[in-house]
Design a protein around this motif. Structure first.
Motif, PDB file in Angstrom:
ATOM      1  N   TYR A 161       0.824  -1.212   0.000  1.00  0.00           N
ATOM      2  CA  TYR A 161       0.000   0.000   0.000  1.00  0.00           C
ATOM      3  C   TYR A 161       0.859   1.263   0.000  1.00  0.00           C
ATOM      4  O   TYR A 161       0.603   2.201   0.750  1.00  0.00           O
ATOM      5  N   ALA A 162       1.883   1.273  -0.849  1.00  0.00           N
ATOM      6  CA  ALA A 162       2.770   2.441  -0.915  1.00  0.00           C
ATOM      7  C   ALA A 162       2.022   3.672  -1.418  1.00  0.00           C
ATOM      8  O   ALA A 162       2.190   4.774  -0.884  1.00  0.00           O
ATOM      9  N   PHE A 163       1.190   3.480  -2.453  1.00  0.00           N
ATOM     10  CA  PHE A 163       0.465   4.626  -3.018  1.00  0.00           C
ATOM     11  C   PHE A 163      -0.526   5.205  -2.003  1.00  0.00           C
ATOM     12  O   PHE A 163      -0.643   6.420  -1.841  1.00  0.00           O
ATOM     13  N   GLU A 164      -1.240   4.326  -1.303  1.00  0.00           N
ATOM     14  CA  GLU A 164      -2.224   4.777  -0.313  1.00  0.00           C
ATOM     15  C   GLU A 164      -1.537   5.492   0.853  1.00  0.00           C
ATOM     16  O   GLU A 164      -2.027   6.498   1.363  1.00  0.00           O
ATOM     17  N   THR A 165      -0.385   4.959   1.271  1.00  0.00           N
ATOM     18  CA  THR A 165       0.365   5.583   2.370  1.00  0.00           C
ATOM     19  C   THR A 165       0.857   6.970   1.960  1.00  0.00           C
ATOM     20  O   THR A 165       0.806   7.920   2.748  1.00  0.00           O
ATOM     21  N   ALA A 166       1.319   7.100   0.693  1.00  0.00           N
ATOM     22  CA  ALA A 166       1.788   8.397   0.192  1.00  0.00           C
ATOM     23  C   ALA A 166       0.662   9.428   0.221  1.00  0.00           C
ATOM     24  O   ALA A 166       0.858  10.580   0.646  1.00  0.00           O
ATOM     25  N   LEU A 167      -0.521   9.033  -0.218  1.00  0.00           N
ATOM     26  CA  LEU A 167      -1.676   9.944  -0.186  1.00  0.00           C
ATOM     27  C   LEU A 167      -2.031  10.331   1.243  1.00  0.00           C
ATOM     28  O   LEU A 167      -2.353  11.490   1.533  1.00  0.00           O
ATOM     29  N   ARG A 168      -1.962   9.354   2.157  1.00  0.00           N
ATOM     30  CA  ARG A 168      -2.327   9.615   3.558  1.00  0.00           C
ATOM     31  C   ARG A 168      -1.389  10.629   4.204  1.00  0.00           C
ATOM     32  O   ARG A 168      -1.780  11.366   5.109  1.00  0.00           O
ATOM     33  N   TYR A 169      -0.148  10.658   3.734  1.00  0.00           N
ATOM     34  CA  TYR A 169       0.820  11.586   4.322  1.00  0.00           C
ATOM     35  C   TYR A 169       1.065  12.831   3.457  1.00  0.00           C
ATOM     36  O   TYR A 169       2.089  13.492   3.574  1.00  0.00           O
ATOM     37  N   GLY A 170       0.139  13.143   2.552  1.00  0.00           N
ATOM     38  CA  GLY A 170       0.159  14.453   1.909  1.00  0.00           C
ATOM     39  C   GLY A 170       0.769  14.558   0.536  1.00  0.00           C
ATOM     40  O   GLY A 170       0.928  15.665   0.005  1.00  0.00           O
ATOM     41  N   ILE A 171       1.138  13.453  -0.117  1.00  0.00           N
ATOM     42  CA  ILE A 171       1.666  13.529  -1.488  1.00  0.00           C
ATOM     43  C   ILE A 171       0.492  13.841  -2.424  1.00  0.00           C
ATOM     44  O   ILE A 171      -0.577  13.223  -2.317  1.00  0.00           O
ATOM     45  N   PRO A 172       0.667  14.781  -3.358  1.00  0.00           N
ATOM     46  CA  PRO A 172      -0.435  15.158  -4.251  1.00  0.00           C
ATOM     47  C   PRO A 172      -1.011  13.970  -5.015  1.00  0.00           C
ATOM     48  O   PRO A 172      -0.284  13.047  -5.422  1.00  0.00           O
ATOM     49  N   VAL A 173      -2.340  14.019  -5.247  1.00  0.00           N
ATOM     50  CA  VAL A 173      -3.041  12.937  -5.935  1.00  0.00           C
ATOM     51  C   VAL A 173      -2.490  12.729  -7.351  1.00  0.00           C
ATOM     52  O   VAL A 173      -2.304  11.593  -7.804  1.00  0.00           O
ATOM     53  N   SER A 174      -2.217  13.830  -8.061  1.00  0.00           N
ATOM     54  CA  SER A 174      -1.713  13.732  -9.432  1.00  0.00           C
ATOM     55  C   SER A 174      -0.366  13.012  -9.486  1.00  0.00           C
ATOM     56  O   SER A 174      -0.093  12.224 -10.393  1.00  0.00           O
ATOM     57  N   THR A 175       0.478  13.282  -8.504  1.00  0.00           N
ATOM     58  CA  THR A 175       1.793  12.631  -8.438  1.00  0.00           C
ATOM     59  C   THR A 175       1.636  11.123  -8.236  1.00  0.00           C
ATOM     60  O   THR A 175       2.308  10.317  -8.889  1.00  0.00           O
ATOM     61  N   VAL A 176       0.734  10.756  -7.313  1.00  0.00           N
ATOM     62  CA  VAL A 176       0.510   9.331  -7.032  1.00  0.00           C
ATOM     63  C   VAL A 176      -0.088   8.638  -8.257  1.00  0.00           C
ATOM     64  O   VAL A 176       0.288   7.511  -8.604  1.00  0.00           O
ATOM     65  N   LYS A 177      -1.008   9.327  -8.975  1.00  0.00           N
ATOM     66  CA  LYS A 177      -1.636   8.743 -10.163  1.00  0.00           C
ATOM     67  C   LYS A 177      -0.596   8.466 -11.244  1.00  0.00           C
ATOM     68  O   LYS A 177      -0.589   7.423 -11.899  1.00  0.00           O
ATOM     69  N   GLU A 178       0.303   9.432 -11.437  1.00  0.00           N
ATOM     70  CA  GLU A 178       1.370   9.266 -12.437  1.00  0.00           C
ATOM     71  C   GLU A 178       2.259   8.081 -12.072  1.00  0.00           C
ATOM     72  O   GLU A 178       2.668   7.296 -12.939  1.00  0.00           O
ATOM     73  N   ALA A 179       2.544   7.936 -10.776  1.00  0.00           N
ATOM     74  CA  ALA A 179       3.373   6.812 -10.322  1.00  0.00           C
ATOM     75  C   ALA A 179       2.674   5.483 -10.562  1.00  0.00           C
ATOM     76  O   ALA A 179       3.303   4.487 -10.951  1.00  0.00           O
ATOM     77  N   LYS A 180       1.357   5.445 -10.352  1.00  0.00           N
ATOM     78  CA  LYS A 180       0.586   4.223 -10.610  1.00  0.00           C
ATOM     79  C   LYS A 180       0.663   3.827 -12.077  1.00  0.00           C
ATOM     80  O   LYS A 180       0.775   2.643 -12.416  1.00  0.00           O
ATOM     81  N   ASP A 181       0.596   4.834 -12.971  1.00  0.00           N
ATOM     82  CA  ASP A 181       0.668   4.557 -14.402  1.00  0.00           C
ATOM     83  C   ASP A 181       2.008   3.928 -14.769  1.00  0.00           C
ATOM     84  O   ASP A 181       2.084   3.004 -15.587  1.00  0.00           O
ATOM     85  N   ILE A 182       3.065   4.477 -14.193  1.00  0.00           N
ATOM     86  CA  ILE A 182       4.408   3.945 -14.457  1.00  0.00           C
ATOM     87  C   ILE A 182       4.541   2.530 -13.879  1.00  0.00           C
ATOM     88  O   ILE A 182       5.159   1.643 -14.471  1.00  0.00           O
TER      89      ILE A 182
END
Length: 733
Positions: free
Chosen positions: A462-483
């Protein structure tokens, strides 16, 4: 040890425990752990024992006495406090193991007499020497004269302009006045200090003779005190072995008392250490956490691999397993359900938790980890904890490397706890029968970790979910998911579905178990009710048969008296009873009985020993009955018999200061030597002798290699020629 305590977040906890000790000492308790635990358990049941007095470490003083040195009076008083405390313990504790222990401590009368020389402040009583009273009286008189002299000087009109205040100041243990500059015109004296305001602390010359007199009296007092210190030290030198023994016994009891007092103050429990290698924790709370979620885990296999969500409690679970084993090893109390927990003790505990990279040692993260692992391949009976095992290198290479490393360590008997995000490493080890999988659970609905764990599965990070929970922008996390890729995301989804299915099955299993228990309870209840009904029916049937027989007898008596009418009446009455007493047959469900079954005959229960021609022999608590097979009813299994627990306590009567290892293999010899040294320490022996012979030298080498690492050793070497020479080793403890 300090590094390990810090790694496991136990530093503050141990520091708090140390505050309960009368003097600082190692956590390790020398000797048999079971014996120590027995004393602690017994002490835990006794209320109202005074805490041991605070004393300094007296090893240097004992060495000084061995060389016929003279102790200072406060050092002598430290021994007095220890002896007085054991006199107190011998009076109030007279039963149990502790009572036997204290009763065996015989304090020499000469030592007890010395204890009477001191008051509660550690000073020699005036009654010890009549010169003390005259010196004290003279000192009091000198003090009074000095006060009078100072008061008369202060009241002098000539000095008044120079006085800063009218107080008497104590500077460097001298009575002084605080004066302004120019005082030398009106008073003679010596300046002993300056104030922050630039004034002078002056000792008047008129006090000089009185001060000299006071110094003379104090010197005389010190001479007397030194005389007694010398006399007492001479006496103590004769009893130095006893003092060394009582000093060790004080440390031992202090260690027990501190553990008990600490446990009671924090509502903690003790766990008896086991040696079977399994760890079962029930409601364990790590002491570093203020409001922890209690941990319950049954770690029976060799390796536990914990995967799953970031910040989900994996590291704290690892630390809890290692910390509980460490606390149990040193008989320290903890927050746990001790009755239902089971903790093994290990010879050594290793925690590989931190990033070893350091500019000072010029080492990389992975290299540091490899350096730590390399030390473990020569160890036995160890517990290892590794946090984020993949740290510092390529994931695929690490998975293959660590699989082999872990399996090699398992072959050497190591017990290992690992946290990882390596799904590949987890899958490689999942097929090993001695590896348990545990996944940290994530609450998908609320998007938070639950700090719970699920057995037998691999968890998602749950790296992406943890990043969102601690304030990483949604767009950044979405781009990372695509990669990251759709296929890997699907793999994570499958892992999550597997976890959800496991949780659902676990919930259903618990409900089924609950329903099954209820059905079993109802079945037993119906069985009991049926037995009661049959018993009541039989009683009523017997009563009606009895009434029938009575009516028949009454009819016979009437016939004898030729009273036909009365006879017919009694016969009709008997027929009514016979109709009512007609037995309704209840066909029981046939049960096939065999030898070994538990059965019930009437109110007795027993076990079938043999069956022959419809007749069964049953053993009812030692009584053998032969009864028809169809009169028996099958019952449940007998209650399990509790195994007797036998604790072997070493007897002082059979103890020895010599040990013969001739003819033994190295491993057998070392095991025997370890126990022999533990018994020697408990019995208070300072010096022992071990015979191993010369031979090929292998046994002698093994003995000395073991002694080099033994914690309670003072020294060892070849025995004198008359005691075995090169074929024996003299050991000082």
């Amino acid at each position: 040890m300090k590094k390990l305590l810090l790694k496991l977040d136990l530093g503050d906890f141990i520091e708090l425990f140390n505050s309960f000790l009368a003097r600082e000492k190692p956590l390790y308790l020398e000797g048999d752990t079971k014996i120590h635990f027995g004393y602690i358990n017994e002490l835990n049941k006794i209320e109202g024992i005074k805490s041991p007095p605070s004393v300094e470490n007296l090893d240097i003083q004992i060495a000084h006495l061995n060389k016929k040195g003279v102790l200072k009076i406060y050092e002598i008083y430290s021994f007095v406090k220890i002896i007085n405390y054991f006199i107190y313990l011998k009076k109030i504790v007279t039963e149990g193991k502790l009572g036997i222990w204290f009763a065996k401590i015989e304090i020499p009368l000469e030592i007890i007499e010395i204890c009477g020389y001191f008051d509660d402040k550690g000073e020699l009583k005036k009654s010890v020497d009549e010169r003390f009273e005259s010196i004290e009286a003279s000192l009091k008189e000198v003090k009074e004269q000095m006060n009078q002299t100072l008061r008369s000087i202060i009241s002098s009109s000539k000095l008044t302009p120079y006085l800063v205040d009218s107080q008497i100041h104590y500077i460097n243990n001298q009575e002084a006045l605080l004066l302004r500059g120019g005082f030398n015109h009106v008073i003679k004296g010596s300046v002993v200090s300056r104030s922050s305001g630039g004034f002078f602390y002056v000792v008047p010359a008129k006090l000089t003779s009185l001060k000299d007199r006071e110094s003379e009296l104090l010197d005389r007092k010190e001479e007397i005190i030194y005389y007694y210190a010398k006399e007492i030290s001479t006496l103590f030198s004769k009893f130095v072995k006893f003092l060394s023994f009582i000093n060790r016994e004080f440390d031992r009891f202090d260690a027990y008392h501190a553990r008990v007092a600490f446990a009671k103050s924090k509502d903690l429990e003790f766990c008896t250490p086991k040696r079977d290698g399994s760890i079962k924790l029930v409601n364990f709370a790590h002491p570093a956490l203020e409001s922890p979620k209690p941990i319950s885990i049954d770690f029976k296999k060799q390796t536990l691999m914990v995967t799953g969500v970031n910040a989900g409690g994996k590291t704290m679970l690892l630390k809890s397993i290692l910390a509980s084993s460490l606390l149990c090893k040193y008989l320290l109390p903890m927050k746990i359900d001790a009755q239902n927990s089971h903790i093994s003790t290990f010879k050594e505990i290793y925690a590989i938790l931190d990033d070893p990279q350091n500019v000072k040692n010029d080492i990389s993260t992975f290299a540091g980890r490899m350096s730590e692992f390399s030390k473990l391949f020569v160890k036995k009976d160890i517990l290892i904890g590794v946090d984020e095992i993949e740290l510092g290198t390529d994931a695929d290479e690490a998975a293959s490397l660590f699989k082999v490393i872990i399996e090699k360590l398992m072959q050497r008997g190591a017990k290992i706890v690992i946290t990882t995000h390596h799904k590949r490493l987890a899958s490689l080890l999942a097929t090993n029968e001695e590896v348990e999988l545990l996944a940290a659970i994530y609450d998908e609905k609320n998007q938070i970790p639950t700090f719970g764990f699920l057995e037998g599965t691999i968890g998602k990070s749950y790296a992406f979910e943890t990043a969102l929970r601690y304030g990483i922008p949604v767009s950044t996390v979405k781009e990372a998911k695509d990669i990251y890729g759709e296929d890997k995301e699907k793999l994570n989804e499958l892992i999550q579905k597997n976890i959800d299915l496991e949780l659902k099955m676990k919930k259903q299993s618990l409900e089924l178990d609950k329903n099954l228990d209820e059905l079993k309870r109802l079945k037993e209840l119906l069985k009991d009710e049926r037995e009661k009904f049959v018993e009541e029916f039989n009683k009523k049937h017997i009563r009606l048969e009895r009434d029938f027989l009575n009516a028949i007898n009454e009819a016979k008596e009437a016939i004898k008296t030729k009273d036909t009418k009365e006879a017919h009446r009694f016969l009709n009455r008997a027929n009514d009873f016979k109709k009512k007493a007609k037995r309704v047959k209840i066909e029981p469900k046939s049960e096939e009985l065999k030898v070994g079954d538990r059965v019930k005959y009437g109110n007795s229960k027993g076990e079938i020993k043999s069956i022959k021609k419809g007749i069964a022999s049953i053993d009812c608590d030692g009584i053998v009955l032969r009864v028809p097979l169809n009169t028996l009813k099958k019952v449940g299994k007998p209650p399990k018999k509790m195994k007797k627990v036998v604790i072997n306590k070493p007897s002082n009567a059979n103890s020895s200061i010599t040990l013969d290892l001739h003819g033994l293999r190295a491993e057998e010899a070392i095991e025997k030597l370890d126990k022999f040294l533990s018994d020697a320490l408990i019995n208070g022996y300072d010096e022992v002798l071990v015979y191993h012979g010369i031979g090929t030298g292998k046994l002698a080498y093994a003995v000395r290699k073991f002694l080099e690492e033994y914690p309670s050793l003072v020294s060892f070497g070849d025995a004198p020629a008359n005691m075995g020479g090169y074929g024996a080793t003299l050991i000082k403890l």
